[in-house]
Write an enzyme that holds these catalytic residues in place. Structure first.
Site, short mmCIF file in Angstrom:
data_model
loop_
_atom_site.label_atom_id
_atom_site.label_comp_id
_atom_site.label_asym_id
_atom_site.label_seq_id
_atom_site.Cartn_x
_atom_site.Cartn_y
_atom_site.Cartn_z
N HIS A 96 -26.73 -83.35 69.63
CA HIS A 96 -27.90 -83.88 68.92
C HIS A 96 -28.15 -83.02 67.69
O HIS A 96 -28.18 -81.79 67.78
CB HIS A 96 -29.14 -83.87 69.81
CG HIS A 96 -30.42 -84.10 69.05
ND1 HIS A 96 -30.64 -85.27 68.34
CD2 HIS A 96 -31.51 -83.33 68.86
CE1 HIS A 96 -31.83 -85.20 67.75
NE2 HIS A 96 -32.38 -84.04 68.06
N HIS A 98 -30.30 -83.10 63.56
CA HIS A 98 -31.26 -83.77 62.68
C HIS A 98 -30.58 -84.02 61.34
O HIS A 98 -31.14 -83.73 60.28
CB HIS A 98 -32.51 -82.93 62.52
CG HIS A 98 -33.33 -82.80 63.75
ND1 HIS A 98 -34.70 -82.58 63.74
CD2 HIS A 98 -33.00 -82.86 65.07
CE1 HIS A 98 -35.16 -82.51 64.97
NE2 HIS A 98 -34.15 -82.68 65.80
N TYR A 123 -12.81 -96.50 59.93
CA TYR A 123 -12.95 -95.32 60.78
C TYR A 123 -14.32 -95.26 61.45
O TYR A 123 -14.46 -94.71 62.54
CB TYR A 123 -12.66 -94.04 60.00
CG TYR A 123 -11.20 -93.68 60.08
CD1 TYR A 123 -10.73 -92.81 61.06
CD2 TYR A 123 -10.27 -94.25 59.22
CE1 TYR A 123 -9.38 -92.50 61.17
CE2 TYR A 123 -8.93 -93.95 59.31
CZ TYR A 123 -8.49 -93.08 60.29
OH TYR A 123 -7.15 -92.79 60.39
#
Length: 222
Positions: A96, A98, A123
């Site tokens: 994860h 930002h 891709y």
């Protein structure tokens, strides 16, 4: 601690430092987890830690039920990571961040709630696939896990496997079999968001025939 677990701790730190140094994560944002073998639980980065300066010894070890087994306190997003692992048995790790362009995409407006970006490059189709939008939840809100779980299971019911979601105002969660594969998918997702936001007018998506060719040759599905 086994040599394999120590190697995973060091790999988490290496990946975290790479993502931080290249601007995918800033400050103390972002987290990384890995599923351990033999029901040994998970490794996950500590809460409020910078991905750029992780210490292998402080990477949190939690059990399958989320109980703390070692290291520093786990990331506040542990519940979301556990939900992803429960919904996708093939997920070996979760990233994860930002990432700037992906967060900007949620602020500017995504392509659709079922696919935040259109299939504009081969891709992107091959490495990532359709990524749904998850409505805003505060950081660490356990309710986001249920929303992601529902998206993963809905895709599976259609014969599709998600590799990631994008949480409004917070950024992407990407999962894969290995940290290297998850990192490659995250990079492709962020680069596609950057291309999409840079283009004016917006580029057209690959057409049905082009998508069918990718599915036939590479075994991918949009």
């Amino acid at each position: 601690m086994t040599a394999a677990v120590q190697s995973l701790r060091e790999e988490i730190c290496r990946i975290g430092r790479s993502l931080h140094d290249r601007g995918y994560a800033h400050g103390t944002t972002g987290n990384i987890s890995v599923r351990l073998d033999a029901d040994a639980g998970y490794l996950i980065t500590p809460t409020d830690a910078s991905l750029g300066s992780l210490d292998p010894a402080t990477i949190a070890h939690v059990g399958l039920g989320g109980e703390h087994l070692g290291g520093a306190p786990a990331s506040k997003t542990l519940a979301l990571h556990r939900a992803i692992y429960a919904a996708d048995p093939l997920a070996g790790c979760v990233l994860h961040t930002h990432s700037t362009h992906l967060v900007a995409l949620t602020l500017a407006g995504v392509w659709s709630s079922d696919a935040v970006l259109p299939p504009i490059t081969p891709y992107f189709v091959m490495k990532v696939g359709a990524v749904p939008l998850i409505p805003y939840h505060r950081p660490g809100d356990p309710a986001v896990g249920a929303a992601v779980d529902a998206r993963i299971r809905a895709a599976a019911s259609r014969g599709r496997r998600l590799r990631g979601v994008l949480i409004e105002r917070l950024g992407p969660n990407v999962w894969h079999r290995s940290l290297q594969e998850a990192c490659a998918a995250l990079e492709e997702l962020e680069e596609t968001a950057r291309l999409w936001l840079l283009c004016d007018p917006r580029p057209s998506a690959l057409d049905a025939a082009q998508l069918a060719e990718l599915e036939h040759i590479f075994g991918v599905a949009w």
